[in-house]
Design an enzyme around this catalytic site. Structure first.
Site, PDB file in Angstrom:
ATOM      1  N   ASN A  38      -8.770  -0.099  16.713  1.00 23.73           N
ATOM      2  CA  ASN A  38      -7.977   1.133  16.798  1.00 23.73           C
ATOM      3  C   ASN A  38      -8.917   2.317  17.028  1.00 23.73           C
ATOM      4  OD1 ASN A  38      -6.391   3.381  16.385  1.00 23.73           O
ATOM      5  ND2 ASN A  38      -5.538   2.702  14.427  1.00 23.73           N
TER       6      ASN A  38
ATOM      7  N   HIS B  46       0.147   2.365  21.334  1.00 22.80           N
ATOM      8  CA  HIS B  46      -1.023   2.608  20.499  1.00 22.80           C
ATOM      9  C   HIS B  46      -1.478   1.277  19.904  1.00 22.80           C
ATOM     10  CE1 HIS B  46      -3.792   4.146  17.661  1.00 22.80           C
ATOM     11  NE2 HIS B  46      -3.035   3.862  16.612  1.00 22.80           N
TER      12      HIS B  46
ATOM     13  N   CYS C 296      -3.266   9.276  15.609  1.00 26.32           N
ATOM     14  CA  CYS C 296      -3.086   8.220  16.620  1.00 26.32           C
ATOM     15  C   CYS C 296      -2.039   8.591  17.667  1.00 26.32           C
ATOM     16  CB  CYS C 296      -2.723   6.903  15.946  1.00 26.32           C
ATOM     17  SG  CYS C 296      -4.043   6.311  14.884  1.00 26.32           S
TER      18      CYS C 296
HETATM   19  N1  COA Z   1     -10.365  -9.218   4.760  1.00 29.44           N
HETATM   20  C1  COA Z   1      -9.812 -10.065   3.863  1.00 29.44           C
HETATM   21  N2  COA Z   1      -8.818  -9.700   3.031  1.00 29.44           N
HETATM   22  C2  COA Z   1      -8.363  -8.457   3.114  1.00 29.44           C
HETATM   23  C3  COA Z   1      -8.894  -7.517   4.015  1.00 29.44           C
HETATM   24  C4  COA Z   1      -9.936  -7.928   4.853  1.00 29.44           C
HETATM   25  N3  COA Z   1     -10.519  -7.125   5.772  1.00 29.44           N
HETATM   26  N4  COA Z   1      -8.246  -6.355   3.860  1.00 29.44           N
HETATM   27  C5  COA Z   1      -7.351  -6.541   2.913  1.00 29.44           C
HETATM   28  N5  COA Z   1      -7.421  -7.805   2.429  1.00 29.44           N
HETATM   29  C6  COA Z   1      -6.631  -8.444   1.390  1.00 29.44           C
HETATM   30  C7  COA Z   1      -6.014  -7.432   0.438  1.00 29.44           C
HETATM   31  O1  COA Z   1      -6.941  -7.047  -0.549  1.00 29.44           O
HETATM   32  C8  COA Z   1      -4.871  -8.233  -0.132  1.00 29.44           C
HETATM   33  O2  COA Z   1      -5.381  -9.095  -1.138  1.00 29.44           O
HETATM   34  P1  COA Z   1      -4.540  -9.350  -2.479  1.00 29.44           P
HETATM   35  O3  COA Z   1      -3.263  -9.979  -2.015  1.00 29.44           O
HETATM   36  O4  COA Z   1      -5.434 -10.253  -3.230  1.00 29.44           O
HETATM   37  O5  COA Z   1      -4.344  -8.000  -3.078  1.00 29.44           O
HETATM   38  C9  COA Z   1      -4.431  -9.101   1.051  1.00 29.44           C
HETATM   39  O6  COA Z   1      -5.522  -9.104   1.985  1.00 29.44           O
HETATM   40  C10 COA Z   1      -3.198  -8.572   1.750  1.00 29.44           C
HETATM   41  O7  COA Z   1      -3.392  -7.166   1.961  1.00 29.44           O
HETATM   42  P2  COA Z   1      -2.286  -6.303   2.651  1.00 29.44           P
HETATM   43  O8  COA Z   1      -2.695  -4.879   2.653  1.00 29.44           O
HETATM   44  O9  COA Z   1      -0.962  -6.683   2.065  1.00 29.44           O
HETATM   45  O10 COA Z   1      -2.371  -6.888   4.111  1.00 29.44           O
HETATM   46  P3  COA Z   1      -1.470  -6.546   5.331  1.00 29.44           P
HETATM   47  O11 COA Z   1      -0.890  -7.781   5.856  1.00 29.44           O
HETATM   48  O12 COA Z   1      -0.559  -5.390   5.043  1.00 29.44           O
HETATM   49  O13 COA Z   1      -2.539  -6.054   6.392  1.00 29.44           O
HETATM   50  C11 COA Z   1      -3.397  -3.995   7.331  1.00 29.44           C
HETATM   51  C12 COA Z   1      -3.342  -4.928   6.110  1.00 29.44           C
HETATM   52  C13 COA Z   1      -4.213  -2.773   7.004  1.00 29.44           C
HETATM   53  C14 COA Z   1      -4.004  -4.775   8.477  1.00 29.44           C
HETATM   54  C15 COA Z   1      -1.961  -3.591   7.703  1.00 29.44           C
HETATM   55  O14 COA Z   1      -1.311  -3.123   6.550  1.00 29.44           O
HETATM   56  C16 COA Z   1      -1.875  -2.541   8.751  1.00 29.44           C
HETATM   57  O15 COA Z   1      -2.156  -2.780   9.888  1.00 29.44           O
HETATM   58  N6  COA Z   1      -1.420  -1.339   8.383  1.00 29.44           N
HETATM   59  C17 COA Z   1      -1.086  -0.286   9.308  1.00 29.44           C
HETATM   60  C18 COA Z   1      -2.249   0.241  10.068  1.00 29.44           C
HETATM   61  C19 COA Z   1      -1.717   1.299  10.987  1.00 29.44           C
HETATM   62  O16 COA Z   1      -0.866   1.052  11.802  1.00 29.44           O
HETATM   63  N7  COA Z   1      -2.124   2.514  10.840  1.00 29.44           N
HETATM   64  C20 COA Z   1      -1.415   3.575  11.498  1.00 29.44           C
HETATM   65  C21 COA Z   1      -1.949   3.982  12.720  1.00 29.44           C
HETATM   66  S1  COA Z   1      -3.555   4.561  12.554  1.00 29.44           S
END
Ligand code: COA
Length: 331
Positions: free
Chosen positions: A282, A252, A111
């Protein structure tokens, strides 16, 4: 001598997939995706590879600048989804454009690819190593996402952005400074487990879905919030830039919450932050050049504007680049 961007364009595939499309086959919903990421829809390319998105954008860039493909001296393609391992996607772009005088290569900084690439391109041009660089940030993320992993597949989209980098006649305009970082310790939190020389493709790797993006979302999220915000604040301090000096933060587009944290740390109000994650998700190396292209198309960038680019991605790689915009949309 400084280098500056003399043309910019982008291409996104026509086919739009909204959050409800994922909800039709995954345990997810529009509300969760919007609230946790800021994404509403994204585009996926049905046919062709990454170079097929670059070529239409590159063709527009050449038209804007009144150049022919033979005028291009160097092509850099920033991508994690090359058409194939080799030859480089840059070579494919060269062939498809008919850029017969160009050399070039692919650059993989995930990214952060475009920020890395713009720094490299500016140094090539400043040193006289190339009279111009066609810098492309493009990814077909739909080719490497696991559509049964709801925590990753809803995040990504496909697209391409292309700029031309040339010597700047005015030292006060163009690419001014950058802070670029990498920490390989972060590699295990965001990567593609198989397919490379370490773990070549096999029946097992395919059966285990190891040719897709693996991400520990929470760990990457925390690292991204700190990394992108800190490096963006640092580039301001290093160059004595106050919030009121900045016209645009072009970050980004991985998660709206990461973008908001960066803007807060820089002391910027929301109206100075370019956001289009809601429409494209993204697109990895393409997010920043697509943002620049849309800002330019909408006539929101004026010559002399201070613009900060900021990125965070797999590696980990991250960085921030300060440029003074020089293109006049109305000219
Ligand atoms: N729909 C519904 N629920 C979802 C889901 C979806 N698409 N994806 C994950 N969940 C659930 C998880 O299973 C988890 O459930 P649980 O509590 O029962 O285990 C819950 O939502 C919370 O998951 P979590 O991973 O803690 O959510 P989050 O708030 O961290 O958001 C991302 C997840 C991926 C959106 C976030 O972590 C993120 O943006 N990460 C960085 C991405 C990034 O910047 N990448 C680098 C550049 S490429």
């Amino acid at each position: 001598m400084r280098a500056h961007i003399t043309a910019v364009a982008h291409y996104v595939p026509p086919d739009v997939f909204d959050n409800n499309w994922f909800a039709s086959f995954l345990d997810t919903n529009d509300e969760w995706i919007r609230e946790r990421t800021g994404i509403v829809e994204r585009r996926f390319l049905r046919e062709g590879g990454t170079s097929d998105m670059i070529v239409p954008a590159a063709t527009q860039v050449l038209a804007q600048r009144g150049l022919t493909p033979a005028d291009i001296e160097c092509i850099i393609v920033c991508t994690v989804t090359p058409d194939q391992f080799f030859p480089s996607t840059a070579a494919n772009v060269q062939r498809k454009l008919g850029a017969v005088n160009a050399w070039g290569f692919d650059l993989n900084a995930a990214c952060s690819g475009f920020v890395y690439g713009l720094w490299v391109a500016s140094k090539l041009v400043e040193s006289g190593g190339a009279k111009n660089v066609l810098l492309c940030g493009a990814d077909k993320m739909s080719s490497i996402i696991n559509f049964s992993d709801r925590a990753t597949c809803v995040l990504f989209g496909d697209g391409a952005g292309v700029v031309l980098v040339e010597p700047s006649p005015d030292e006060s305009l163009g690419i001014q400074d950058a802070i670029i970082r990498m920490d390989g310790e972060g590699g295990k939190y965001l990567y593609m487990p198989a397919g490379g020389s370490l773990r070549p493709p096999s029946h097992d790797t395919v059966a285990n879905k190891e040719h897709y993006v693996f991400q520990d979302g929470q760990t990457v999220f925390k690292a991204a919030v700190v990394g992108m915000a800190e490096v963006s604040a640092e580039i301001m301090e290093q160059n004595n830039l106050a919030p009121e000096d900045i016209a645009w933060l072009v970050p980004h587009q991985a998660n709206l919450r990461i973008i908001d944290a960066t803007a807060r740390r820089m002391g910027l109000s929301k109206d100075k932050v370019m956001v289009n994650i809601d429409r494209y998700g993204n697109t990895t190396a393409a997010t920043i050049p697509i943002c620049l292209s849309e800002l330019h198309q909408q006539n929101k960038l004026k010559p002399g504007d201070n613009v900060i680019l900021a990125s965070f991605g797999a590696g980990y790689t991250w960085g921030s680049l300060w440029l003074r915009w020089s293109l006049d949309h109305s000219a």
